[in-house]
Design a protein around this motif. Structure first.
Motif, PDB file in Angstrom:
ATOM      1  N   VAL A 268     -52.225 -67.218   2.174  1.00 18.92           N
ATOM      2  CA  VAL A 268     -53.587 -67.449   1.709  1.00 18.92           C
ATOM      3  C   VAL A 268     -53.649 -67.193   0.210  1.00 18.92           C
ATOM      4  O   VAL A 268     -53.215 -66.144  -0.285  1.00 18.92           O
ATOM      5  N   ASP A 269     -54.198 -68.160  -0.511  1.00 20.57           N
ATOM      6  CA  ASP A 269     -54.354 -68.064  -1.961  1.00 20.57           C
ATOM      7  C   ASP A 269     -55.844 -68.155  -2.281  1.00 20.57           C
ATOM      8  O   ASP A 269     -56.437 -69.226  -2.247  1.00 20.57           O
ATOM      9  N   ASN A 270     -56.468 -66.981  -2.548  1.00 19.81           N
ATOM     10  CA  ASN A 270     -57.903 -66.926  -2.855  1.00 19.81           C
ATOM     11  C   ASN A 270     -58.737 -67.616  -1.777  1.00 19.81           C
ATOM     12  O   ASN A 270     -59.639 -68.400  -2.071  1.00 19.81           O
ATOM     13  N   GLY A 271     -58.432 -67.328  -0.533  1.00 19.79           N
ATOM     14  CA  GLY A 271     -59.194 -67.872   0.588  1.00 19.79           C
ATOM     15  C   GLY A 271     -58.759 -69.244   1.050  1.00 19.79           C
ATOM     16  O   GLY A 271     -59.300 -69.761   2.026  1.00 19.79           O
ATOM     17  N   LYS A 274     -52.461 -72.160   2.552  1.00 17.36           N
ATOM     18  CA  LYS A 274     -51.475 -73.070   1.966  1.00 17.36           C
ATOM     19  C   LYS A 274     -50.158 -73.026   2.747  1.00 17.36           C
ATOM     20  O   LYS A 274     -49.792 -71.997   3.308  1.00 17.36           O
ATOM     21  N   ASP A 475     -54.884 -59.538   1.123  1.00 18.13           N
ATOM     22  CA  ASP A 475     -55.722 -60.729   1.215  1.00 18.13           C
ATOM     23  C   ASP A 475     -54.916 -62.030   1.158  1.00 18.13           C
ATOM     24  O   ASP A 475     -55.473 -63.115   1.276  1.00 18.13           O
ATOM     25  N   MET A 476     -53.595 -61.925   0.991  1.00 16.82           N
ATOM     26  CA  MET A 476     -52.750 -63.110   1.023  1.00 16.82           C
ATOM     27  C   MET A 476     -52.190 -63.379   2.417  1.00 16.82           C
ATOM     28  O   MET A 476     -51.542 -64.406   2.657  1.00 16.82           O
ATOM     29  N   GLN A 540     -56.841 -73.643   8.391  1.00 19.11           N
ATOM     30  CA  GLN A 540     -57.924 -73.180   7.517  1.00 19.11           C
ATOM     31  C   GLN A 540     -59.178 -72.915   8.334  1.00 19.11           C
ATOM     32  O   GLN A 540     -59.873 -71.910   8.130  1.00 19.11           O
ATOM     33  N   ASP A 544     -61.058 -69.360   8.651  1.00 21.88           N
ATOM     34  CA  ASP A 544     -62.465 -69.176   8.296  1.00 21.88           C
ATOM     35  C   ASP A 544     -63.248 -68.509   9.426  1.00 21.88           C
ATOM     36  O   ASP A 544     -64.218 -67.785   9.174  1.00 21.88           O
ATOM     37  N   LYS A 548     -64.342 -65.148   7.348  1.00 25.27           N
ATOM     38  CA  LYS A 548     -65.570 -65.427   6.591  1.00 25.27           C
ATOM     39  C   LYS A 548     -66.809 -65.153   7.420  1.00 25.27           C
ATOM     40  O   LYS A 548     -66.742 -64.952   8.613  1.00 25.27           O
TER      41      LYS A 548
END
Length: 548
Positions: A268-271, A274, A475-476, A540, A544, A548
């Motif tokens: 995860v790159d800033n949410g 990838k 967070d990554m 993704q 989420d 989120k």
């Protein structure tokens, strides 16, 4: 006058008889649970489950009951069905857990395919599709209302920890299971340790490697000295379980700055989720692995050995493997933790970490066959609130696996890094993460005294002294929630095709059957053709749901 009195007497007797009959019916309904209300409905005398479950205190049930349960086999805990902890649980709670160990994944799959469930499902590696299908088929009991009523500690924890709660939900948005929780920093902030046989390095007068070049040289020295000193003639210099989330080669990638936090090659790159499997940067670590393989430092078995074989080889005494990846150090008196190694390409090397999620989720799922859901949930609450019960179920028998200090805090008597002790006491071991526990931050602050920070080569020592400043930012790390049945089916279809193709090609790259540079474009093209972009979009969506 006499007739009036007689009529009054008869009427009074009739009324009394009707009241008695109504009371009897009510009592019978409470005892049998046949009133049409939920089986977990409380009764007026402070009991539930048809008058069987005490709402407070011990024993949990008025009379002894038996619950059938299943759990997946673990080579580290081979006696999960006969361990002494179940006797302790039964004596304390009146709940006798009759546990069946499922020794292979096919038996787990068959259970879900046939809907032939026991009363309680422990840790079986249940995937999202299995959970959703069984829940939609009415096989599982929605547990959240039961937690609110009978397990307030679990209820509050789940609501306060979004990643845990969201990660435990089925696709219908309902909660059917309770997780295993261990929020020790040395547990959650670190995935695998990277172990190297320090005793062999001392024999060879070598230092613990800090770069990829030094690592290769150390492995070569181990190979060149096979059969000398304590190095066995059949030594395996470097061993991993190819593409295994546990024991896999992913920390090699991380040493080159290619961070992989799931078996699907995601991070995860800033949410933003990838893919790393088609990142051109991964060619560099693949070439490094190819060089190790062609030098005879990696055995062909890394591509075929299963998890139990992997654990057996890395746990061998005397040791067989020079370097490996594992949650625990299997030979703590001989091997030690090695940090991520620097490739020299300018990228920061990181070791993998884990998110503060369940580890794993759904280690206690109540099925519709269970006649005592309230009693079962009360047991889960007791495990979360009764320190001795929790540690017995999780770690094992008091006095053998753990004990109290003078201040009343619990501490561990020996660690998983002691395979001889584990084997010697296999009949007294708890279930670790194959059943529920609630070892959150307050547990470690108030109830537990961690002695292993000062004991070299324990996991806690390794985290504190080797990995603390080298773990991937939390967070990554990729995490996922449950999706709907259609999305799950589509995800699994993409995953199967992509995984099979990627593993085949990467194995070819590493073994030299395909040239990495010459075959790269065709590989990426086929991955895209197999639906990589759509798969990442679904991943993704799943991320989420939980994050989120």
């Amino acid at each position: 006058m006499r007739n009036s009195k007689s009529r009054a007497t008869v009427i009074g007797l009739c009324i009394a008889l009707i009241i008695a009959l109504l009371a009897g019916c009510s009592s019978q309904k409470e005892e049998t649970g046949s009133s049409g209300a939920s089986a977990s409905q409380e009764t007026s005398d402070g009991m539930a489950d048809g008058g069987m479950t005490n709402l407070t205190g011990y024993p949990i049930t008025k009379e002894p009951i038996k619950l059938k349960a299943v759990v997946s086999y673990s080579a580290l805990r081979p006696n999960m069905d006969t361990t002494e902890i179940w006797k302790y649980v039964a004596e304390k709670t009146n709940i006798d857990l009759e546990v069946e160990v499922l020794k292979d994944a096919e038996k787990v799959d068959l259970m879900f395919a046939s809907n032939d469930f026991p009363d309680l499902i422990l840790g079986v590696g249940m995937n999202a599709n299995q959970l959703t299908s069984a829940a939609e088929g009415g096989q599982f009991v929605e547990i959240e209302p039961l937690l609110e009523q009978y397990a307030p500690t679990w209820s509050s924890f789940m609501k306060e920890n979004k990643l845990v709660y969201n990660g435990s939900l089925a696709a219908d948005g309902k909660l059917y299971g309770v997780p295993y929780i261990d929020f020790a920093p040395f547990d959650r902030n670190l995935r695998d340790q990277w172990i190297i046989m320090e005793s062999w390095l001392k024999e060879l007068n070598l230092e613990i490697p800090k770069t990829t070049e030094q690592f290769k040289n150390v492995l070569q020295a181990i190979k060149d000295n096979a059969g000398k000193g304590t190095i066995p003639s059949d030594v395996i210099p470097y061993y991993f379980q190819f593409d295994g989330y546990v024991g896999g080669q992913f920390d090699i990638y991380g040493s080159f700055g290619v961070y992989v936090t799931s078996a699907d090659y995601l991070y995860v790159d800033n949410g933003v989720v990838k893919d790393q499997s088609t990142n051109p940067m991964i060619k560099e670590p693949l070439k490094y692995l190819r060089d190790l393989y062609q030098s005879g430092l990696i055995p062909p078995e890394v591509f075929t050995d299963d998890g139990n074989t992997y654990v057996s080889k890395i746990s061998s005494l005397p040791p067989l493997v020079g370097s490996y990846h594992s949650y625990a150090n299997r030979q703590p008196e001989l091997g030690t933790a090695m940090g991520p190694i620097d490739s020299g390409n300018g990228q920061k090397p990181f070791i993998r970490s884990q998110a503060y999620v369940a580890g794993p989720a759904n280690t206690a799922v109540i099925t519709k066959k269970n006649k005592y859901p309230a009693a079962t949930v009360r047991l889960l609450e007791a495990i979360a609130t009764d320190l001795e019960l929790e540690l017995t179920v999780s770690r094992g028998v008091k006095g053998t696996l753990w004990d109290y200090d003078a201040e009343g805090k619990a501490y561990q008597l020996f660690w998983e890094e002691s395979p001889d002790k584990m084997a010697e006491n296999s009949g007294k071991l708890g279930l670790h993460n194959s059943f529920v526990a609630l070892k959150d931050q307050s547990f470690y602050a108030d109830k537990w005294k961690e002695l292993s920070y000062d004991v070299k080569n324990t996991r806690a020592w390794a985290y504190e002294h080797v990995y603390k400043d080298a773990v991937l930012p939390n967070d990554m790390v990729y995490v996922e929630g449950a999706l709907g049945a259609d999305d799950v089916s589509l995800t699994n279809q993409y995953r199967t095709d992509l995984t099979n193709y990627r593993k085949t090609v990467f194995a070819d790259f590493i073994t030299g059957r395909q040239d990495i540079d010459a075959g790269w474009d065709a590989y990426v093209k086929q991955m895209n053709k197999l639906g990589l972009e759509q798969f990442v979009e679904l991943r993704q969506k799943a991320y989420d749901v939980i994050a989120k």
